[in-house]
Design a protein around this motif. Structure first.
Motif, PDB file in Angstrom:
ATOM      1  N   THR A 160      -2.415  16.989   2.540  1.00  0.00           N
ATOM      2  CA  THR A 160      -3.296  16.036   3.228  1.00  0.00           C
ATOM      3  C   THR A 160      -2.776  15.779   4.631  1.00  0.00           C
ATOM      4  OG1 THR A 160      -3.982  14.971   1.170  1.00  0.00           O
ATOM      5  CG2 THR A 160      -4.238  13.697   3.206  1.00  0.00           C
ATOM      6  N   GLU A 206      -4.048   3.153   4.399  1.00  0.00           N
ATOM      7  CA  GLU A 206      -4.440   4.197   3.440  1.00  0.00           C
ATOM      8  C   GLU A 206      -3.948   5.559   3.915  1.00  0.00           C
ATOM      9  OE1 GLU A 206      -8.446   6.163   1.384  1.00  0.00           O
ATOM     10  OE2 GLU A 206      -8.614   4.338   2.606  1.00  0.00           O
ATOM     11  N   GLU A 209      -0.179   5.927   3.371  1.00  0.00           N
ATOM     12  CA  GLU A 209       0.228   6.089   1.979  1.00  0.00           C
ATOM     13  C   GLU A 209      -0.190   7.422   1.372  1.00  0.00           C
ATOM     14  OE1 GLU A 209      -1.503   2.691   0.143  1.00  0.00           O
ATOM     15  OE2 GLU A 209      -0.082   1.274   1.042  1.00  0.00           O
ATOM     16  N   GLN A 210      -1.210   8.096   1.963  1.00  0.00           N
ATOM     17  CA  GLN A 210      -1.747   9.286   1.312  1.00  0.00           C
ATOM     18  C   GLN A 210      -1.473  10.590   2.052  1.00  0.00           C
ATOM     19  OE1 GLN A 210      -5.835   8.958   0.071  1.00  0.00           O
ATOM     20  NE2 GLN A 210      -5.573   6.869  -0.675  1.00  0.00           N
ATOM     21  N   ASP A 212       0.393  13.739   3.857  1.00  0.00           N
ATOM     22  CA  ASP A 212       1.647  14.489   3.797  1.00  0.00           C
ATOM     23  C   ASP A 212       2.159  14.823   5.193  1.00  0.00           C
ATOM     24  OD1 ASP A 212       1.849  15.044   0.830  1.00  0.00           O
ATOM     25  OD2 ASP A 212      -0.122  15.901   1.249  1.00  0.00           O
ATOM     26  N   ARG A 237       4.615   8.853   1.700  1.00  0.00           N
ATOM     27  CA  ARG A 237       4.923   9.687   0.542  1.00  0.00           C
ATOM     28  C   ARG A 237       6.252  10.409   0.751  1.00  0.00           C
ATOM     29  NH1 ARG A 237      -0.485  12.982  -1.052  1.00  0.00           N
ATOM     30  NH2 ARG A 237       0.794  13.341  -2.908  1.00  0.00           N
TER      31      ARG A 237
END
Length: 332
Positions: A160, A206, A209-210, A212, A237
């Protein structure tokens, strides 16, 4: 280029003077040619970021073209005839825009140069980090071979991508990443309402947190100072890669270094720093899987010519009776 102490008269009257502060370019014939119809003297003065030196350097200027050196209220007071200040580049945090507006002095920047170069550099830093280019180069030169398993690498496809700021450069970076196989592209930019297919608008936390991979493409303002804070870094992450080719002050560099040393983050590609040039004891100089460059993401021979041309054209617009194309301190 006219000598630094050669401000003088033209046909018995005062010629307008454009002071170039610390540009560092090989020549200024481009600016001279563009401003010649207005009778300008173009003078470069070295200030090396010293605010007091800038005050002396710009005294009496009718126009100023500047890179990183500060244009303070005191500097503005030293040039009562100044009509326009142009930043050679995008960020204008080194210019007191409000004080300039109170004096009716236009402040302009050049936001539409070097888009390809900066997005290229961001992509280059990304590949260098995720494919361990710098460390593999050093290891091979030292005689090592087939030790890749000692350095984790991951497949880009299926990951991501997070892009903070979706202006010209952020959009160009996304375009170049669109064929790499990212499963999702998350974008945070409240000023952008339409995104190309495959990109999703999300709130900043968001994205943090999501994603990469997190790439920064926003200007430095009070609201974006340390937008990548210690708290947000902690919520990223494990293994996240952070890229910054925008402004150093966007990141808490101490917290970033700690997260890289601890292994919480997977790597970083950094072109800009909170203080430039960084000191030899900068915390990122010893962090693992960190690739650094020297605020040169903007640079190519073509981009320099483009930048000088567009900066001088902003001065010419003002002295033609118009407004700058990229006027950043509007007072009406």
């Amino acid at each position: 280029m006219i000598a630094a102490d050669a401000i003088g008269n033209s046909e018995g009257g005062r010629s307008p003077v454009a002071i170039v502060v610390d540009a560092g370019y090989d020549q200024h014939t481009i600016e001279e040619e563009i401003l010649r119809p207005f009778g300008f003297q173009v003078i470069e003065r070295a200030c090396h970021g010293d605010a007091a030196a800038v005050v002396k350097a710009v005294a009496g200027a009718d126009a100023v073209l500047v890179r990183e050196s500060p244009i303070t209220e005191e500097a503005l007071d030293a040039m009562p005839n100044c009509r326009v200040i142009v930043r050679y580049g995008v960020g204008v945090d080194n210019i007191d825009r409000d004080a300039a507006a109170r004096r009716g002095i236009y402040v302009a920047n050049v936001p539409d140069y070097g888009v390809e170069e900066v997005s290229d550099q961001t992509l280059a830093l990304f590949f260098a980090v995720v494919r361990r280019v710098a460390t593999r180069d050093r290891a091979v030169r030292e005689g090592a071979w087939n030790v890749s398993r000692s350095e984790p690498m991951y497949r880009i496809a299926g990951r991501t991508l997070g892009i903070i700021g979706y202006g010209r450069i952020g959009a160009a970076f996304h375009r170049k990443c669109s064929t790499l196989g990212f499963a999702r592209t998350l974008v945070h930019d409240s000023n952008v309402h339409e995104l190309p297919f495959g990109a999703e608008h999300v709130e900043l936390d968001e994205l943090i947190e999501q994603a990469d991979v997190i790439s920064l493409h926003v200007p430095l303002r009070p609201s974006t100072q340390h937008i990548i804070s210690r708290e947000r870094i902690a919520r990223m992450r494990p293994g996240t890669v952070v890229l910054n080719t925008s402004r150093g002050g966007l990141i808490d560099e101490e917290a970033l270094a700690e997260a890289l040393h601890s292994g919480h983050l997977g790597g970083a590609g950094i072109d800009v720093y909170s203080k430039e040039p960084p000191q030899r004891d900068h915390p990122l100089f010893t962090t693992p899987n960190t690739v650094l460059s020297d605020h040169t993401a903007w640079y190519s021979e073509a981009s320099v010519s483009e930048l000088q041309t567009k900066a001088a054209q902003e001065v010419a617009r003002v002295f033609s009776g118009g407004e700058p194309l990229h006027w950043v301190n509007r007072w009406s």
